[in-house]
Design an enzyme around this catalytic site. Structure first.
Site, PDB file in Angstrom:
ATOM      1  N   SER A  98      -4.181   8.539  -9.676  1.00  0.00           N
ATOM      2  CA  SER A  98      -4.452   7.861  -8.408  1.00  0.00           C
ATOM      3  C   SER A  98      -5.361   8.717  -7.525  1.00  0.00           C
ATOM      4  CB  SER A  98      -3.156   7.538  -7.667  1.00  0.00           C
ATOM      5  OG  SER A  98      -3.378   6.540  -6.693  1.00  0.00           O
ATOM      6  N   SER A 129      -2.711   2.724  -2.698  1.00  0.00           N
ATOM      7  CA  SER A 129      -3.516   2.923  -3.904  1.00  0.00           C
ATOM      8  C   SER A 129      -3.482   1.770  -4.903  1.00  0.00           C
ATOM      9  CB  SER A 129      -3.092   4.213  -4.606  1.00  0.00           C
ATOM     10  OG  SER A 129      -3.612   5.333  -3.929  1.00  0.00           O
ATOM     11  N   LYS A 180       0.132  -0.207 -11.260  1.00  0.00           N
ATOM     12  CA  LYS A 180      -0.450   0.783 -10.344  1.00  0.00           C
ATOM     13  C   LYS A 180       0.464   0.966  -9.156  1.00  0.00           C
ATOM     14  CE  LYS A 180      -3.420   3.709  -8.986  1.00  0.00           C
ATOM     15  NZ  LYS A 180      -2.252   4.435  -8.407  1.00  0.00           N
ATOM     16  N   LYS A 212      -6.770   0.417  -6.012  1.00  0.00           N
ATOM     17  CA  LYS A 212      -7.546   0.921  -7.150  1.00  0.00           C
ATOM     18  C   LYS A 212      -7.576  -0.057  -8.337  1.00  0.00           C
ATOM     19  CE  LYS A 212      -7.017   5.833  -6.024  1.00  0.00           C
ATOM     20  NZ  LYS A 212      -6.150   5.879  -4.839  1.00  0.00           N
TER      21      LYS A 212
END
Length: 433
Positions: free
Chosen positions: A116, A61, A229, A64
């Site tokens: 997420s 993720s 992140k 992202k």
């Protein structure tokens, strides 16, 4: 006696400014558990620490970051997004979006970066790219433009798919660009966010940060954490990219394939602390500073300004304690090597980039630097101040007066002639009668 004093003065200055005299023993970088890792200085882009930094691996993720970056660059926060039938079918983490629900880009970005949520990633991809496939093309184009040449995206969420790969170095470049956007940083720092009631059933959705470095009162809270992140899939294991700031110094840590968050959060902190404790960016030139002059002609010199900040990263262990930044800059001896260009017939405004240059430190190339004019300059062929122009001007005026005078004299003679012709014609007509 004076000779002895001079010798010791010079010797002391050499000790103070020499980059080869260590003030303390160099600190070794920490060991990290992740298979790949990078510690990057944001101001210079320099890699302070690297471990398999160019090895393509599954990013999970952390993908992202690019999805958010493209959304912020191509959509407005208050844009309304109607959820299609595709996002509700997204696998993995989601906030339970339903077909026909309407949320803003701002809402979906919070779901993307905090929770997420893969359904938020797909909804934003469709809104920005028109389709998932087109958005993925945009992701790869943007990655290449940032210099992330070992990256290939297949989806906007980071779900594990063959060929969906990046590197710790490329991931750092993407976060480096993303944190330039204050909205990205603001969302990443949000602890909890409440979605507005659903237009379908009135239910509210809540999301919260999964970044333990930012989460208040978490076991791994890091006071210098700026944005970040996390990511995880069973095949990619734990991934992370984050930025931290201390006294204006910004660092980025990126890690791929870590076995446990019990490892990668402490490892991230160790890398950040290593960078802050041992390295410091020195500003050589500031954006807008007048840094050079360029001779266009013998009588025209253009003052030039830097178009960006230029930093040099030093290892603090190479310098004596408490040495001033001015002394360090004097030792580094930065210079600007301007590339020649013919500007003799060029016109430009103050602030226009007109020349390329290379910044050197201790005789070695550091980076390229565009230089802008600090004055307006309009080229008119012959310069108003030239001797030739001053000599020609009276001649042109005299010639103009002469031409006008000749015209007036000629015109008067013509009028007089016409009058005489008219009188003769009238007399002739009277005689004929």
């Amino acid at each position: 006696m004076k000779k002895i004093f001079s010798f010791f003065t010079i010797f002391s200055l050499c000790l103070l400014m020499s980059g080869n005299i260590n003030a303390k023993a160099a600190t070794a970088p920490p060991d990290v558990e992740s298979e790949a890792a990078v510690l990057m200085d944001v101001n210079t882009g320099e890699i302070i620490y690297g471990k398999n930094e160019n090895k393509p691996m599954a990013p999970a993720s952390t993908t992202k970051v690019m999805t958010a970056l493209l959304t912020l660059e191509n959509a407005k926060l208050d844009d309304k997004v109607t959820i299609s039938k595709v996002p509700p079918t997204a696998e993995g983490t989601s906030i339970g979006l339903r077909e026909g629900e309407i949320y803003t880009v701002n809402d979906l970005l919070h779901g993307l970066l905090l929770e997420s949520a893969n359904d938020c990633a797909e909804a934003l991809a469709e809104h920005v790219g028109g389709s998932m496939d087109n958005f993925v093309k945009m992701m790869n184009q943007r990655a290449k433009a940032l210099g992330a040449t070992n990256t290939n995206f297949v989806n906007p969420s980071g779900l594990y798919e063959p060929g969906h790969l990046t590197t710790a170095h490329d991931l750092s470049l993407m976060l480096k660009e993303a944190i330039k956007n204050p909205t990205f940083v603001k969302i990443c720092r949000t602890q909890v966010y409440k979605f507005p009631p659903s237009n379908l059933d009135g239910n509210e959705k809540w999301v919260s940060t999964k970044d333990e470095l930012i989460r208040k009162n978490s076991h791994f809270e890091y006071k210098y954490a700026l944005a970040g992140k996390t990511g995880y899939t069973t095949l990619s294991k734990h991934t992370f990219t984050g930025a931290a700031e201390k006294d204006g110094h910004v660092l980025i840590v990126s890690m791929l394939y870590s076995q446990s968050k019990q490892n990668y959060f402490p490892d991230a902190i160790k890398l950040f602390d290593y960078g802050f404790n041992n390295y410091e960016p020195i500003k050589l030139y500031g954006k807008g500073d007048e840094v050079a002059n360029y001779n266009v002609t013998k009588s025209l010199t253009i003052p030039l300004v830097a178009t960006k900040d230029v930093y040099y990263l030093i290892n603090k262990n190479d310098y004596k304690p408490n040495i001033s930044e001015t002394d360090i800059k004097n030792y580094l001896a930065p210079k600007i090597q301007i590339k020649d260009a013919n500007l003799e017939k060029a016109s430009f405004k103050q602030g226009d980039e007109i020349l390329d240059s290379t910044v050197t430190v201790k005789g070695k190339d550091l980076c390229g630097l565009k230089l802008a004019s600090n004055i307006d300059r309009e080229y008119k062929g012959l310069l108003p101040s030239s001797t030739a122009y001053k000599n020609i001007k009276p001649f042109v005026i005299a010639l103009s007066i002469a031409v006008i005078s000749i015209f007036l004299v000629t015109f008067r003679k013509y009028i007089s002639f016409k009058k005489k012709q008219s009188i003769i014609k009238q007399k002739y007509n009277n005689m004929a009668q």
